[in-house]
Design an enzyme around this catalytic site. Structure first.
Site, PDB file in Angstrom:
ATOM      1  N   HIS A  57       3.145  -9.640   3.334  1.00 34.56           N
ATOM      2  CA  HIS A  57       2.602  -8.602   2.539  1.00 34.56           C
ATOM      3  C   HIS A  57       3.899  -8.374   1.549  1.00 34.56           C
ATOM      4  O   HIS A  57       4.949  -8.453   1.856  1.00 34.56           O
ATOM      5  CB  HIS A  57       2.445  -7.439   3.386  1.00 34.56           C
ATOM      6  CG  HIS A  57       1.279  -7.395   4.302  1.00 34.56           C
ATOM      7  ND1 HIS A  57       0.574  -6.264   4.651  1.00 34.56           N
ATOM      8  CD2 HIS A  57       0.649  -8.509   4.687  1.00 34.56           C
ATOM      9  CE1 HIS A  57      -0.511  -6.854   5.198  1.00 34.56           C
ATOM     10  NE2 HIS A  57      -0.511  -8.113   5.353  1.00 34.56           N
ATOM     11  N   GLU A  59       5.218  -5.625   0.529  1.00 36.46           N
ATOM     12  CA  GLU A  59       6.034  -4.641   0.940  1.00 36.46           C
ATOM     13  C   GLU A  59       7.133  -5.015   1.759  1.00 36.46           C
ATOM     14  O   GLU A  59       8.256  -4.871   1.644  1.00 36.46           O
ATOM     15  CB  GLU A  59       5.319  -3.397   1.618  1.00 36.46           C
ATOM     16  CG  GLU A  59       4.259  -2.655   0.965  1.00 36.46           C
ATOM     17  CD  GLU A  59       2.806  -2.958   1.041  1.00 36.46           C
ATOM     18  OE1 GLU A  59       2.553  -4.404   0.965  1.00 36.46           O
ATOM     19  OE2 GLU A  59       1.932  -2.632   1.338  1.00 36.46           O
ATOM     20  N   CYS A  87      -0.311  -0.564   4.833  1.00 34.42           N
ATOM     21  CA  CYS A  87      -0.975  -0.840   6.177  1.00 34.42           C
ATOM     22  C   CYS A  87      -0.230  -0.291   7.197  1.00 34.42           C
ATOM     23  O   CYS A  87       0.977  -0.112   6.971  1.00 34.42           O
ATOM     24  CB  CYS A  87      -1.359  -2.263   6.355  1.00 34.42           C
ATOM     25  SG  CYS A  87       0.039  -3.479   6.665  1.00 34.42           S
ATOM     26  N   CYS A  90       3.208  -2.402   7.451  1.00 34.28           N
ATOM     27  CA  CYS A  90       4.157  -2.113   6.369  1.00 34.28           C
ATOM     28  C   CYS A  90       4.611  -0.668   6.279  1.00 34.28           C
ATOM     29  O   CYS A  90       5.699  -0.470   6.131  1.00 34.28           O
ATOM     30  CB  CYS A  90       3.543  -2.261   5.096  1.00 34.28           C
ATOM     31  SG  CYS A  90       3.188  -4.188   4.680  1.00 34.28           S
TER      32      CYS A  90
END
Length: 158
Positions: A57, A59, A87, A90
């Protein structure tokens, strides 16, 4: 306008540029940057498809880059800007990295762990909490996602 909002919009615009690039690369269009001392120390977009990695992801990649940049896993005195609400994975990494402030654009009612489904970054039971600002350029951040998934549906892809 509030000077902090102006600064947040400036950095979110930079994160949006990364999201647009991710869409072009056929990745879910999420961009993230980490700022320290008025400079970007990390910039990333989702790379799950290209890296074949469910943890890639924006992040997560930005946190890894930032830690390498400052040679410390504690990302104190930083702000993470991300176009979509983080999420659970993260949010956990943000807490572990001790990021003091998170700014995100669009909410994620199906997977968001900051304000939508959970409030992990502000949970008083944890040893670290973050200041959270949300809704910065939310319409633009949400629209890039809407357009991306509409395009996928039109092509009959998942």
């Amino acid at each position: 306008m509030d000077p902090i909002v102006d600064v947040d919009q400036h950095w979110m615009t930079r994160a949006l540029e990364l999201a647009y690039g991710a869409a072009t690369a056929d990745e879910v269009p999420v961009g993230a940057i980490i700022v320290r001392d008025h400079s970007i120390i990390a910039a990333a977009a989702n790379q799950r498809e290209s890296l074949h990695d469910p943890t890639a992801h924006a992040e997560m990649i930005a946190i890894t880059q930032a830690a390498a940049s400052i040679e410390d896993w504690r990302l104190e005195q930083t702000t993470l800007y991300v176009t979509l609400e983080p999420c659970v994975m993260c949010a956990g990494a943000i807490l572990q990295a001790r990021v003091p402030r998170v700014v995100f654009g669009a909410s994620d009612p199906k997977g968001g762990a900051v304000t939508s489904l959970f409030r992990l970054l502000e949970d008083e039971r944890l040893n670290h909490r973050c200041e959270v600002t949300h809704g910065i350029l939310a319409d633009r951040c949400g629209q890039v996602l809407t357009d991306f998934f509409a395009s996928k549906r039109a092509m009959g892809k998942k």
